[in-house]
Enzyme design. Structure first.
Site, PDB file in Angstrom:
ATOM      1  CD  GLU A  32      -9.816  -0.844   8.397  1.00 17.27           C
ATOM      2  OE1 GLU A  32      -8.890  -1.705   9.124  1.00 17.27           O
ATOM      3  OE2 GLU A  32      -9.567  -0.828   7.171  1.00 17.27           O
ATOM      4  CD  GLU A  51      -2.736  -1.329   2.361  1.00 19.04           C
ATOM      5  OE1 GLU A  51      -2.547  -0.709   3.491  1.00 19.04           O
ATOM      6  OE2 GLU A  51      -4.040  -1.863   2.180  1.00 19.04           O
ATOM      7  CG  ASP A  93      -7.861  -5.191   5.205  1.00 19.41           C
ATOM      8  OD1 ASP A  93      -7.351  -5.266   6.176  1.00 19.41           O
ATOM      9  OD2 ASP A  93      -7.969  -3.862   4.622  1.00 19.41           O
TER      10      ASP A  93
END
Ligand SMILES: *[C@@H]1O[C@H](CO)[C@@H](O)[C@H](O)[C@H]1NC(C)=O
Ligand SMILES: *[C@@H]1O[C@H](CO)[C@@H](O)[C@H](O)[C@H]1NC(C)=O
Ligand SMILES: *[C@@H]1O[C@H](CO)[C@@H](O)[C@H](O)[C@H]1NC(C)=O
Ligand SMILES: *[C@@H]1O[C@H](CO)[C@@H](O)[C@H](O)[C@H]1NC(C)=O
Ligand SMILES: *[C@@H]1O[C@H](CO)[C@@H](O)[C@H](O)[C@H]1NC(C)=O
Ligand SMILES: *[C@@H]1O[C@H](CO)[C@@H](O)[C@H](O)[C@H]1NC(C)=O
Ligand SMILES: *[C@@H]1O[C@H](CO)[C@@H](O)[C@H](O)[C@H]1NC(C)=O
Ligand SMILES: *[C@@H]1O[C@H](CO)[C@@H](O)[C@H](O)[C@H]1NC(C)=O
Ligand SMILES: *[C@@H]1O[C@H](CO)[C@@H](O)[C@H](O)[C@H]1NC(C)=O
Length: 846
Positions: free
Chosen positions: A417, A311, A389
């Site tokens: 998240e 990333e 993820d």
């Protein structure tokens, strides 16, 4: 004078002992009622002996914590001494390491088998024995004893307890925010700003650090990485390293060792070298010197956490070096000091969805498999629990069985998240245990993930758990009172991955909210229902959470999964949905698992329903094992999950008066919000796939809302009809909005009676709009678009599924023909924006 102190005394006596802000979490040590303590106080120990405690070490903390806890729970003042003579005297609590106990007291329980950090706890016999393999173990034993007392459990116990693995770490994704005047932000943190950093520096006021250390220790966590894996190199400058030392000094009494995340390019970023090639001599020397300096400041420094070539982060691949060469650079630098390197397996590239065989889920194995055996012995590869993820449902990462020669740890996310950002109650251990309890069948033999991450399966000493906790300065730590059960449970599962999820939340509830049975059973029941409910109203059958992956990771936006390079694809079209991860025709991901598991995932016949769309691309009309079609399962699950969420505020309200007012109110606010937002989720996802597939709901719920009045269908004055993006985030695709003051009016054509009036509106960041509902010109209620002051999820600037929110006015008397008006006034960047009004007969939710 005397009168004054008497009044004061009386006041303190009746005032609640604790202001229940949440700051003490489960370590409140609230007094037990006399009905619970009756018969136990007279025989209770009257003295604590701490043998040979090092100054400011965990054993000293254990002694003072016992003192504090017993005072709080039982109201007894116990003295602490170190007199070895009294170590087996009656009515004494002896807290000690094993070695000190042996030399001072001799006798020991037979066959006491303690490993590092383990403890022995006995409340049988003359004295209470709390004996740790090391000082940390003694501290863990003391906390365990206090947990029993806090739960009013005076039964005689005698047992040894050992942790499942040596690495039990918190990861905090705290930013330094260098070059800004900002308090340290926390990536994916929903509980306020950093307790460690501000303006690019370690904070002067670190007063929250020992409190956090105490919470970590109380559930057996022994390490922490204090900064974001997207790491800021300036943490390594001298000023900040001295700050790291201050932090480590504050954690040390709680047995928590400090580590940091590294920016791979640090020598270059800090302007000290023009390269960060891991094989370059100057780079090697730079890191060696840096590590030596760190160990001068923090002799028990835990190690480095590294996110490289992922990333956008720099890494060894820049220089055509392998990831293992990158990891070993750091490993060699800290090996002489006994430190370890935790190298994250979260490495992947952007992909092109037109390639049917492209798959981000394959990346970890592709990057790491060939490196097995090439890492230094003090390197641990940290693997996110699933291949993508932290989604609401994933299979275990196949990497767990592809690098048998390399020690691994599992990365779990305590902060929510993708799972409601602490604004939805989602108790995570049942999800984590689908992973920990999964049998990976390495070499055709039983090999549960829990045995792989504890080093058993492949015979590694180094092993364990990382929990991305992301607490902040908020008094509740993580942003929500109830979400703290996840932090508690993370510690408990890292200690014993086979502990029962429900037992854990029961224990947590008693310690956090007291022993009232109604309270305990309500919170436990909501918690146990919460993850299945969230999965039901977000993303089903392994399609992933379906949050907006390009923006906040919060509300629904199923289209955001596809047509971009991030590889969290659903491949949904008008006929079919799901990722084809088979070997025979798809990405081959199923084949990355060991044979038995690969075989199971290769075929729809053997793939469990809840992972069907993870592994298979099928028509919406595909029949699941349950007998339902995929599309009907979507509809049914979304209705069932959101119906469960409706019961949460009702359940909570049944506890009014049995919970302190402060936490009662704060939790009610969140559960009410969740109930409303679960309907936004339900409707958005159902509508999205209804539109895409053109297949109606067999039960005719989707697109059929008989109690709703669309705002755009009302008589509008100074309101404009607006589009919402994505369209499924508004009922019938439209909303109304105003920057000034507008009214929307309609005649109610319902039988006279009592109704709940629900208004769905939008609450964005950047202002606080005002609203009022009126009936025949008389105010029913007002509210503000101010949820950002109470919730703390990642906010949106747009009318979408993140900002969509509901308020309900209960028991409103309506006569047929009454005029309903909604008035809205925009403020700053927040338009007053309304989607629809529901006039709900009692008991109906829509
Ligand atoms: C006390 O602890 C020190 C080190 O922590 C150790 O060297 C010593 O032997 C211990 N004394 C006893 C009596 O256990
Ligand atoms: C008290 O704690 C012990 C040890 O954890 C446990 O075995 C026992 O069931 C508990 N007793 C009660 C009444 O909860
Ligand atoms: C350390 O980094 C901070 C944040 O960028 C900076 O303000 C400070 O000047 C640096 N200190 C040293 C000694 O380099
Ligand atoms: C990168 O490294 C590999 C293996 O060490 C080598 O075969 C290749 O030629 C290198 N490529 C470049 C561009 O240096
Ligand atoms: C993806 O691949 C297709 C077909 O090969 C190509 O047309 C398209 O430009 C590629 N997209 C990206 C973003 O590279
Ligand atoms: C904690 O967070 C909540 C929600 O964002 C907020 O209402 C409250 O003021 C915060 N409290 C503190 C002390 O930061
Ligand atoms: C096989 O893969 C192709 C894409 O290459 C896809 O269009 C097709 O639907 C797949 N077949 C099956 C049976 O899944
Ligand atoms: C329905 O889906 C199509 C694409 O399949 C899209 O173009 C259209 O905007 C959608 N309609 C609504 C109302 O969302
Ligand atoms: C409110 O103002 C913003 C910013 O100028 C504008 O984009 C938006 O369209 C306005 N809303 C309405 C309903 O006029």
């Amino acid at each position: 004078m005397i009168l004054q102190s008497l009044v004061l005394l009386l006041l303190t006596a009746i005032a609640p002992v604790f202001a229940e802000t949440g700051i003490d979490a489960w370590l409140r040590y609230a007094p037990l009622s006399s009905s619970v303590t009756r018969g136990h106080l007279n025989s209770f120990p009257n003295h604590i002996v701490a043998l040979n405690a090092t100054k400011d070490g965990p054993l000293s903390s254990a002694a003072s914590e016992l003192q504090k806890g017993i005072k709080g729970i039982l109201g007894l003042n116990l003295g602490v001494s170190s007199s070895q003579k009294s170590c087996s005297a009656q009515k004494t609590i002896v807290v000690s390491t094993l070695d000190s106990y042996k030399s001072a007291c001799g006798k020991l329980p037979p066959k006491l088998d303690l490993i590092q950090d383990g403890y022995w706890l006995s409340t049988k016999g003359e004295s209470v024995q709390i004996i740790g393999q090391n000082e940390r173990g003694a501290l863990y034993g003391a906390f365990q004893y206090l947990s029993l007392l806090g739960q009013g459990n005076f039964s005689q116990v005698a047992f040894a307890s050992n942790p499942s693995a040596p690495i039990r770490w918190s990861n905090q994704w705290d930013n330094l925010n260098a070059g800004t005047a900002a308090h340290g932000s926390i990536e994916r943190g929903y509980g306020g700003v950093s307790i460690f950093f501000e303006n690019g520096y370690v904070k002067k006021d670190l007063s929250r650090v020992p409190l956090y250390g105490r919470l970590l220790a109380s559930v057996g966590l022994n390490g922490i990485v204090i900064n974001n894996v997207n790491a800021d190199a300036t943490l390594l400058n001298e000023t900040n390293l001295e700050g790291v030392k201050r932090i480590a000094d504050l954690f040390r009494p709680w047995g928590v060792q400090v580590g940091i995340s590294l920016n791979f390019a640090s020598p270059q970023v800090l302007g000290e070298l023009d390269t960060f090639d891991p094989l370059d001599e100057t780079v090697i020397k730079w890191w060696t010197d840096k590590s030596n300096r760190i160990y001068e400041l923090v002799p028990d420094f835990a190690g480095y956490l590294v996110k490289a070539n992922s990333e956008g982060q720099p890494g060894p691949l820049t220089y055509n070096r392998t990831l293992s060469q990158g990891a070993n650079l750091f490993a060699k630098a800290i090996e002489p000091h006994g430190g370890i390197v935790v190298f994250r397996a979260f490495v992947y590239d952007q992909l092109n969805e037109t390639d049917w065989k492209a798959d981000r889920a394959n990346a970890a194995v592709e990057f790491f498999k060939d490196l097995d055996g090439q890492f230094d012995s003090n390197v641990l590869v940290q693997i996110k629990f699933g291949p993508i993820d932290f989604q609401v449902r994933e299979p275990p990462s196949p990497l767990f069985v592809n690098i048998p020669k390399t020690p691994v740890s599992i990365e779990l996310e305590v902060t929510q998240e993708y799972l409601g950002q602490q604004c939805h109650l989602v108790y995570l251990p049942p999800l984590w245990q689908t992973i920990l309890g999964f049998d990976m069948r390495a070499n055709g033999r039983q090999s549960y993930i829990r045995d792989i991450v504890t080093g058993k399966t492949f015979n590694h000493k180094l092993s364990g758990y990382a929990g991305v906790i992301n607490i902040g300065m908020n008094d509740t730590w993580i942003g929500s009172h109830l979400a703290m059960s996840n932090m508690f449970a993370f510690g408990r599962l890292a200690w014993n991955p086979q502990a029962d999820s429900q037992d854990i939340v029961e224990e947590w509830t008693r310690l956090t909210f007291g022993l009232n049975r109604d309270v305990v059973s309500a919170i436990v029941s909501m918690s146990m229902k919460s993850w299945p409910a969230y999965e039901d109203y977000s993303g089903n059958l392994g399609i992933q959470t379906l949050t907006d992956i390009l923006y906040t990771h919060y509300g629904a936006n199923p289209a955001s999964q596809d047509n971009n390079g991030w590889g969290q694809w659903t491949r949904a079209d008008s006929k079919t949905i799901g990722m084809d991860r088979t070997v025979s025709n798809g990405t081959g991901n199923a084949g990355q698992y060991a044979k038995d598991v690969a075989h199971m995932f290769e075929y729809t016949q053997t793939t469990p329903d809840d992972l069907m769309l993870w592994f298979h691309h099928v028509p919406y009309t595909f029949k699941l094992h349950s007998g339902k079609t995929v599309i009907q399962h979507f509809y049914d699950a979304h209705y069932a999950g959101s119906a469960t969420a409706q019961t949460f505020p009702t359940t909570w309200k049944s506890l009014e008066g049995q919970i302190d007012a402060e936490r009662y109110k704060e939790v009610l606010y969140r559960l009410t919000y969740q109930a409303g937002h679960s309907l936004v989720w339900r409707d958005a996802i159902s509508e999205f796939y209804r539109n895409l597939s053109s297949i109606p709901d067999q039960l005719n719920r989707v697109r059929n809302h008989p109690h709703r009045i669309e705002a755009e269908a009302m008589d509008l004055s100074d309101f404009t009809i607006v589009d919402v993006d994505p369209t499924e985030c508004a009922s019938k695709y439209k909303a109304i909005a105003t920057n000034g003051t507008g009214t929307a009016t309609t005649k109610l054509n319902v039988p006279s009676g009592k109704y709940n009036v629900a208004v769905n509106y939008y609450d964005v960041m950047g202002g606080i709009a005002n609203y009022e509902v009126l009936l025949n010109g008389k105010s029913v209620g007002t509210w503000k678009g101010d949820s950002e002051n109470y919730l703390g999820h990642d906010y949106s600037s747009f009318l979408d599924c993140h900002s969509a929110i509901r308020i309900t006015f209960e028991g409103v008397k309506i006569k047929k023909g009454d005029t309903l008006t909604i008035k809205g006034t925009g403020n700053a960047l927040e338009q007053a924006a309304i989607d629809y009004v529901s006039i709900l007969p009692q008991g109906v939710v829509d």
